[in-house]
Design a protein around this motif. Structure first.
Motif, PDB file in Angstrom:
ATOM      1  N   MET A  84      55.609  21.347  96.209  1.00  0.00           N
ATOM      2  CA  MET A  84      56.095  19.962  97.067  1.00  0.00           C
ATOM      3  C   MET A  84      56.232  18.671  96.243  1.00  0.00           C
ATOM      4  O   MET A  84      57.275  17.843  96.364  1.00  0.00           O
ATOM      5  CB  MET A  84      54.927  19.817  97.980  1.00  0.00           C
ATOM      6  N   THR A 117      55.964  10.749  97.321  1.00  0.00           N
ATOM      7  CA  THR A 117      56.083  12.301  97.608  1.00  0.00           C
ATOM      8  C   THR A 117      56.035  13.289  96.017  1.00  0.00           C
ATOM      9  O   THR A 117      55.673  14.124  96.293  1.00  0.00           O
ATOM     10  CB  THR A 117      57.392  12.504  98.279  1.00  0.00           C
ATOM     11  N   GLY A 146      51.493  15.840  97.414  1.00  0.00           N
ATOM     12  CA  GLY A 146      51.466  17.176  97.403  1.00  0.00           C
ATOM     13  C   GLY A 146      50.104  17.604  96.473  1.00  0.00           C
ATOM     14  O   GLY A 146      49.431  18.258  97.072  1.00  0.00           O
ATOM     15  N   LEU A 192      54.003  15.159 102.624  1.00  0.00           N
ATOM     16  CA  LEU A 192      54.022  16.280 101.900  1.00  0.00           C
ATOM     17  C   LEU A 192      52.526  16.826 101.755  1.00  0.00           C
ATOM     18  O   LEU A 192      52.529  18.139 101.482  1.00  0.00           O
ATOM     19  CB  LEU A 192      54.777  16.164 100.468  1.00  0.00           C
ATOM     20  N   THR A 198      51.797  20.650 102.472  1.00  0.00           N
ATOM     21  CA  THR A 198      50.916  21.595 101.403  1.00  0.00           C
ATOM     22  C   THR A 198      49.741  22.059 102.244  1.00  0.00           C
ATOM     23  O   THR A 198      49.265  23.408 101.777  1.00  0.00           O
ATOM     24  CB  THR A 198      50.230  20.548 100.284  1.00  0.00           C
TER      25      THR A 198
END
Length: 331
Positions: free
Chosen positions: A65, A184, A188, A239, A243
């Motif tokens: 991610m 982002t 993740g 994200l 995840t």
């Protein structure tokens, strides 16, 4: 699964090239369909491969991610200069970049084939039975769909809401949104590592609360600091949610079924996005304000929190399905 990933990415880069080469509507429409299929499906085989070969699912999924987040940030620097030359060159350049990535991935995966420990199993349970009677998986999938419905409202209408309704400039709105892209890159991996240590369901609850807060902040007030905080929290949590949801599903099904299960759930997630974006547009037109669809997004996310708490209760009681999977992995 490796061949599937290669085919999807190949279709993705061909679609990028076709978007620059063709001019007719039908050709561009077909290329756009291929682009969407490749973008949505290329990471699913990667999730499946990592689920089979790494015990630390959260960190592994977080790296996948994080790559998507890095791509979002890089595109902000690569695309604008290319657009000044011409949009066709932009599509060709993106196609070439994806082609180089595809070659690198295939080389690295082949080189690492002999070093990676296989944990595949010839288990009796089949794909249809993976969902049947599996309450944790069903609850997780429902949450995944509802978040798809909710987050697309925020992503689609944050810009128009900020510019058309709140009166901020495009430049200011772009700076606000940049906080989403920057977060982002690492979010993740951050939440994935915490999920490995503290438990995926517990972290999913925390991330969804942050996601809900990020949307709720911009409804009652138009203050600029709240909008900055909103995009920061949204980028920090979005994200991370994907995840940890993948980690929960990875623990709820046999390892060799993860690709099919996660792919099916992602298809339903996409359906939630379609319905969320369209229904939000209708509500905006009927009410005359973006605040109404944003309220709908918050309500949907609150339902997700309730479902995750229910999932947490199931986990606490020790009735999580395939309870002997982790012992098989350790052996």
């Amino acid at each position: 699964m490796k061949s599937n990933a290669g085919l999807l990415v190949t279709g993705f880069l061909i679609s990028l090239f076709c978007l620059g080469y063709f001019s007719r509507f039908i050709s561009l429409f077909a290329a756009t369909l291929g682009l969407g299929a490749g973008a949505a499906g290329s990471y699913i085989p990667l999730i499946h491969i990592m689920n089979r070969r790494f015990r630390g699912r959260g960190k592994a999924f977080g790296l996948v991610m994080g790559g998507a987040g890095a791509g979002i940030v890089m595109s902000g620097y690569i695309v604008p200069p290319l657009l000044r030359v011409g949009y066709r060159l932009c599509w060709y350049a993106l196609s070439g970049i994806n082609g180089a990535v595809l070659i690198a991935v295939l080389v690295f995966m082949k080189a690492g084939e002999g070093r990676m420990k296989r944990v595949d199993g010839n288990y009796s349970i089949g794909f249809p039975a993976a969902f049947r009677g599996n309450r944790p998986l069903m609850l997780t999938t429902i949450v995944y769909v509802l978040v798809g419905f909710s987050y697309i409202i925020y992503v689609t209408y944050f810009g128009p809401y900020s510019i058309d309704e709140l009166g901020y400039t495009e430049r200011t709105t772009g700076i606000m949104w940049s906080l989403f892209g920057l977060n982002t890159v690492y979010s993740g991996l951050l939440w994935g590592a915490l999920a490995d240590r503290k438990g995926s369901i517990k972290i999913a609850c925390i991330v969804t609360v942050l996601l809900t807060l990020s949307v709720a902040l911009i409804i009652p007030s138009s203050a600029k600091p709240l909008l900055y905080l909103s995009t920061f929290l949204f980028g920090l949590s979005f994200l991370g949610f994907i995840t940890v949801i993948a980690s929960i599903m990875g623990a709820a099904v046999e390892q060799h079924l993860m690709g099919a299960v996660f792919g099916t759930a992602t298809l339903l997630h996409g359906g939630g996005q379609v319905f969320g974006a369209s229904s939000a547009g209708v509500l905006r037109d009927l009410s005359g304000t973006f605040r109404v669809p944003l309220c709908l997004s918050v309500l949907s996310l609150l339902c997700c929190i309730i479902l995750l708490l229910r999932l947490r209760a199931i986990e606490t009681r020790g009735v999580y399905p395939i309870s002997d999977l982790h012992s098989r992995e350790k052996n």
